[in-house]
Design an enzyme around this catalytic site. Structure first.
Site, PDB file in Angstrom:
ATOM      1  N   LEU A 115      18.846  81.661  51.833  1.00  0.00           N
ATOM      2  CA  LEU A 115      18.415  82.885  51.124  1.00  0.00           C
ATOM      3  C   LEU A 115      19.612  83.771  50.805  1.00  0.00           C
ATOM      4  O   LEU A 115      19.433  84.919  50.389  1.00  0.00           O
ATOM      5  CB  LEU A 115      17.411  83.664  51.994  1.00  0.00           C
ATOM      6  CG  LEU A 115      16.109  82.911  52.312  1.00  0.00           C
ATOM      7  CD1 LEU A 115      15.245  83.712  53.282  1.00  0.00           C
ATOM      8  CD2 LEU A 115      15.333  82.628  51.028  1.00  0.00           C
ATOM      9  N   GLY A 116      20.798  83.271  51.031  1.00  0.00           N
ATOM     10  CA  GLY A 116      21.995  84.077  50.737  1.00  0.00           C
ATOM     11  C   GLY A 116      22.662  84.615  51.981  1.00  0.00           C
ATOM     12  O   GLY A 116      23.709  85.240  51.909  1.00  0.00           O
ATOM     13  N   GLY A 117      22.027  84.440  53.150  1.00  0.00           N
ATOM     14  CA  GLY A 117      22.653  84.858  54.404  1.00  0.00           C
ATOM     15  C   GLY A 117      22.449  86.329  54.707  1.00  0.00           C
ATOM     16  O   GLY A 117      21.384  86.891  54.448  1.00  0.00           O
ATOM     17  N   TYR A 129      25.121  81.884  69.225  1.00  0.00           N
ATOM     18  CA  TYR A 129      24.341  83.000  68.673  1.00  0.00           C
ATOM     19  C   TYR A 129      23.931  83.894  69.843  1.00  0.00           C
ATOM     20  O   TYR A 129      23.133  83.516  70.687  1.00  0.00           O
ATOM     21  CB  TYR A 129      23.097  82.502  67.939  1.00  0.00           C
ATOM     22  CG  TYR A 129      23.383  81.647  66.725  1.00  0.00           C
ATOM     23  CD1 TYR A 129      24.599  81.722  66.056  1.00  0.00           C
ATOM     24  CD2 TYR A 129      22.425  80.762  66.228  1.00  0.00           C
ATOM     25  CE1 TYR A 129      24.858  80.941  64.937  1.00  0.00           C
ATOM     26  CE2 TYR A 129      22.678  79.986  65.109  1.00  0.00           C
ATOM     27  CZ  TYR A 129      23.899  80.076  64.482  1.00  0.00           C
ATOM     28  OH  TYR A 129      24.150  79.302  63.372  1.00  0.00           O
ATOM     29  N   PRO A 134      20.877  88.906  51.521  1.00  0.00           N
ATOM     30  CA  PRO A 134      20.019  87.982  50.770  1.00  0.00           C
ATOM     31  C   PRO A 134      20.223  88.077  49.248  1.00  0.00           C
ATOM     32  O   PRO A 134      20.617  89.116  48.715  1.00  0.00           O
ATOM     33  CB  PRO A 134      18.615  88.411  51.190  1.00  0.00           C
ATOM     34  CG  PRO A 134      18.789  88.977  52.561  1.00  0.00           C
ATOM     35  CD  PRO A 134      20.130  89.664  52.533  1.00  0.00           C
ATOM     36  N   LEU A 135      19.968  86.971  48.578  1.00  0.00           N
ATOM     37  CA  LEU A 135      20.189  86.822  47.137  1.00  0.00           C
ATOM     38  C   LEU A 135      19.606  87.987  46.348  1.00  0.00           C
ATOM     39  O   LEU A 135      18.486  88.425  46.610  1.00  0.00           O
ATOM     40  CB  LEU A 135      19.499  85.543  46.655  1.00  0.00           C
ATOM     41  CG  LEU A 135      20.023  84.211  47.193  1.00  0.00           C
ATOM     42  CD1 LEU A 135      18.997  83.120  46.955  1.00  0.00           C
ATOM     43  CD2 LEU A 135      21.348  83.879  46.534  1.00  0.00           C
ATOM     44  N   PHE A 138      22.379  79.543  55.034  1.00  0.00           N
ATOM     45  CA  PHE A 138      22.255  80.688  54.117  1.00  0.00           C
ATOM     46  C   PHE A 138      21.376  80.328  52.906  1.00  0.00           C
ATOM     47  O   PHE A 138      21.745  80.621  51.756  1.00  0.00           O
ATOM     48  CB  PHE A 138      23.618  81.182  53.641  1.00  0.00           C
ATOM     49  CG  PHE A 138      24.474  81.833  54.704  1.00  0.00           C
ATOM     50  CD1 PHE A 138      23.933  82.273  55.896  1.00  0.00           C
ATOM     51  CD2 PHE A 138      25.831  82.022  54.496  1.00  0.00           C
ATOM     52  CE1 PHE A 138      24.718  82.879  56.874  1.00  0.00           C
ATOM     53  CE2 PHE A 138      26.633  82.635  55.454  1.00  0.00           C
ATOM     54  CZ  PHE A 138      26.084  83.056  56.648  1.00  0.00           C
TER      55      PHE A 138
HETATM   56  N1  LIG Z   1      26.434  75.838  60.206  1.00  0.00           N
HETATM   57  C1  LIG Z   1      26.832  77.063  60.029  1.00  0.00           C
HETATM   58  O1  LIG Z   1      28.041  77.360  60.010  1.00  0.00           O
HETATM   59  C2  LIG Z   1      25.797  78.130  59.825  1.00  0.00           C
HETATM   60  C3  LIG Z   1      26.192  79.382  59.322  1.00  0.00           C
HETATM   61  C4  LIG Z   1      25.219  80.340  59.130  1.00  0.00           C
HETATM   62  C5  LIG Z   1      23.887  80.066  59.426  1.00  0.00           C
HETATM   63  N2  LIG Z   1      23.528  78.851  59.922  1.00  0.00           N
HETATM   64  C6  LIG Z   1      22.106  78.525  60.198  1.00  0.00           C
HETATM   65  O2  LIG Z   1      21.369  78.766  59.027  1.00  0.00           O
HETATM   66  C7  LIG Z   1      20.202  79.535  59.336  1.00  0.00           C
HETATM   67  C8  LIG Z   1      19.822  80.369  58.135  1.00  0.00           C
HETATM   68  O3  LIG Z   1      20.842  81.287  57.822  1.00  0.00           O
HETATM   69  P1  LIG Z   1      20.654  82.861  57.880  1.00  0.00           P
HETATM   70  O4  LIG Z   1      19.448  83.217  58.655  1.00  0.00           O
HETATM   71  O5  LIG Z   1      21.922  83.439  58.300  1.00  0.00           O
HETATM   72  O6  LIG Z   1      20.498  83.225  56.352  1.00  0.00           O
HETATM   73  P2  LIG Z   1      19.279  83.109  55.314  1.00  0.00           P
HETATM   74  O7  LIG Z   1      18.196  82.256  55.846  1.00  0.00           O
HETATM   75  O8  LIG Z   1      19.889  82.764  54.024  1.00  0.00           O
HETATM   76  O9  LIG Z   1      18.813  84.631  55.194  1.00  0.00           O
HETATM   77  C9  LIG Z   1      18.468  85.401  56.276  1.00  0.00           C
HETATM   78  C10 LIG Z   1      18.411  86.829  55.799  1.00  0.00           C
HETATM   79  O10 LIG Z   1      17.369  86.942  54.828  1.00  0.00           O
HETATM   80  C11 LIG Z   1      16.433  87.940  55.254  1.00  0.00           C
HETATM   81  N3  LIG Z   1      15.107  87.444  54.879  1.00  0.00           N
HETATM   82  C12 LIG Z   1      14.491  86.335  55.352  1.00  0.00           C
HETATM   83  N4  LIG Z   1      13.302  86.188  54.755  1.00  0.00           N
HETATM   84  C13 LIG Z   1      13.166  87.222  53.898  1.00  0.00           C
HETATM   85  C14 LIG Z   1      12.145  87.616  53.013  1.00  0.00           C
HETATM   86  N5  LIG Z   1      11.042  86.912  52.870  1.00  0.00           N
HETATM   87  N6  LIG Z   1      12.332  88.740  52.270  1.00  0.00           N
HETATM   88  C15 LIG Z   1      13.462  89.469  52.380  1.00  0.00           C
HETATM   89  N7  LIG Z   1      14.477  89.157  53.226  1.00  0.00           N
HETATM   90  C16 LIG Z   1      14.319  88.020  53.970  1.00  0.00           C
HETATM   91  C17 LIG Z   1      16.611  88.083  56.721  1.00  0.00           C
HETATM   92  O11 LIG Z   1      16.281  89.394  57.136  1.00  0.00           O
HETATM   93  P3  LIG Z   1      14.994  89.676  58.064  1.00  0.00           P
HETATM   94  O12 LIG Z   1      15.392  89.299  59.457  1.00  0.00           O
HETATM   95  O13 LIG Z   1      14.773  91.141  57.879  1.00  0.00           O
HETATM   96  O14 LIG Z   1      13.879  88.860  57.544  1.00  0.00           O
HETATM   97  C18 LIG Z   1      18.104  87.816  56.880  1.00  0.00           C
HETATM   98  O15 LIG Z   1      18.833  88.986  56.614  1.00  0.00           O
HETATM   99  C19 LIG Z   1      20.619  80.348  60.555  1.00  0.00           C
HETATM  100  O16 LIG Z   1      19.514  80.758  61.300  1.00  0.00           O
HETATM  101  C20 LIG Z   1      21.490  79.373  61.291  1.00  0.00           C
HETATM  102  O17 LIG Z   1      20.687  78.611  62.148  1.00  0.00           O
HETATM  103  C21 LIG Z   1      24.477  77.882  60.107  1.00  0.00           C
END
Ligand SMILES: NC(=O)c1ccc[n+]([C@@H]2O[C@H](COP(=O)([O-])OP(=O)(O)OC[C@H]3O[C@@H](n4cnc5c(N)ncnc54)[C@H](OP(=O)(O)O)[C@@H]3O)[C@@H](O)[C@H]2O)c1
Length: 310
Positions: A227-229, A74, A232-233, A225
């Site tokens: 919250l949808g990644g 990252y 978001p959802l 993901f």
């Molecule tokens: N193993 C793998 O292959 C893999 C792949 C992807 C991710 N991951 C891990 O999974 C973790 C979570 O995934 P992710 O961060 O990509 O996706 P997520 O948690 O599903 O969603 C993050 C997205 O949601 C938004 N968001 C968060 N809280 C919100 C809220 N309360 N209201 C509105 N929007 C909101 C964020 O924007 P804002 O920044 O504006 O809040 C960001 O765009 C990552 O940090 C990573 O560590 C692992």
């Protein structure tokens, strides 16, 4: 959903309660934090406001979060360097989980790479950038790009490399990411697996049976993901349930995951202190039968209409 009945999640249970990773002394709150969003746009380079990224991490720790998910790809390197800047020396109870099995191309692409050299280099990159002598838990990211279905390739060779690094005391525990049940079974013949990190959320429910199987084995399931990644959802059904409960859709999406199975650990990502605070408030929310029925329908493959909303 096996537990679609009235489930009472205690309001007094902080951050969704706790979970001990099997065979370890690592007990974490079920609500953690995913650090991927702390790097710059496209998970590349520094964020626009590094101080704001530091503030998000410190706020998470102040709120009691003791599980942070990261990777040295990252940024690359940037997210781990921000974690070090914000939190080192780390609180004793903090579990930092990282992942290896990919690298970034100069064009910002995500390149699957489970070669021996990349796995060894990645572990050392994590150690250096996080300033740690050993990594608590390393997920072998087995295949593919974010959001794609897991593959069926054997994990024996790359896993053997991680087992070797574990013997060298550079890694304490091993998990898997982007894997199938068959790959888990194969991996378990080589080493103990303490968690699986796959794509899963209200709308992406391919792992339903896998989650139940892991729960029976006491293995943590960490949906990425949640919250949808990156997008978001968005769902009318989710919005309407949230409105009826006086909560936000993201809080409901997280509460649904907490109630889905006790072995689910959450790592929602955000670059915003405001969103972090909002998300962490999901833990006191009880979803009762009516709400669960509506929410479960979002991920039902036969319910085309609901799927089109996402
Ligand atoms: N193993 C793998 O292959 C893999 C792949 C992807 C991710 N991951 C891990 O999974 C973790 C979570 O995934 P992710 O961060 O990509 O996706 P997520 O948690 O599903 O969603 C993050 C997205 O949601 C938004 N968001 C968060 N809280 C919100 C809220 N309360 N209201 C509105 N929007 C909101 C964020 O924007 P804002 O920044 O504006 O809040 C960001 O765009 C990552 O940090 C990573 O560590 C692992």
């Amino acid at each position: 959903m096996s537990n679609s009945k009235e489930i009472q999640t205690s309001d007094a249970t902080k951050l969704g309660g706790s979970f001990t990773l099997p065979g370890t002394s690592m007990t974490v709150h079920r609500m953690g934090y995913g650090a991927m969003q702390l790097a710059g746009p496209g998970v590349w380079g520094p964020p626009r406001d590094p101080d704001a990224a530091v503030a998000v991490l410190r706020e998470a720790i102040a709120a009691g979060v003791n599980h942070i998910d990261t990777s040295d790809f990252y940024g690359p390197h940037v997210t781990n360097q921000i974690i070090r800047r914000a939190l080192h020396p780390y609180p004793q109870e903090l579990v930092i989980v990282t992942k290896v099995g990919a690298r970034r191309g100069a064009d910002k692409s995500w390149i699957h790479d489970v070669s021996r050299q990349n796995l060894i280099d990645s572990v050392h990159d994590n150690l250096r950038n996080l300033e740690l002598e050993a990594l608590d838990l390393v997920n072998l990211r087995a295949w593919g790009n974010n959001g794609q279905a897991p593959g069926q390739k054997s994990l024996v060779e790359p896993l053997a490399v991680l087992v070797e690094l574990k013997r060298q005391a550079l890694i304490r525990h091993i998990g898997l990411s982007n894997v199938t049940p068959k790959q888990l079974t194969e991996a378990q013949t080589l080493t103990d697996i303490v968690c699986v990190q796959n794509l899963y959320n209200l709308a992406q429910r391919d792992d339903d049976a896998f989650i139940d199987d892991l729960a029976e084995q006491g293995i943590a399931y960490v949906p990425f993901f949640p919250l949808g990644g990156f997008n978001p959802l968005q769902s009318a059904a989710l919005d309407s349930v949230a409105e009826s409960l006086g909560r936000t859709p993201m809080q409901v999406a997280l509460a649904w995951l907490l109630q889905r199975s006790p072995n689910i650990l959450l790592i929602p990502g955000t670059s915003s202190v405001h969103h972090l605070r909002e998300n962490l408030k999901a833990d006191g929310l009880n979803l009762l039968t009516d709400a669960l029925t509506k929410l479960d329908a979002i991920g039902t493959k036969s319910d085309k209409k609901a799927n089109e909303e996402i």
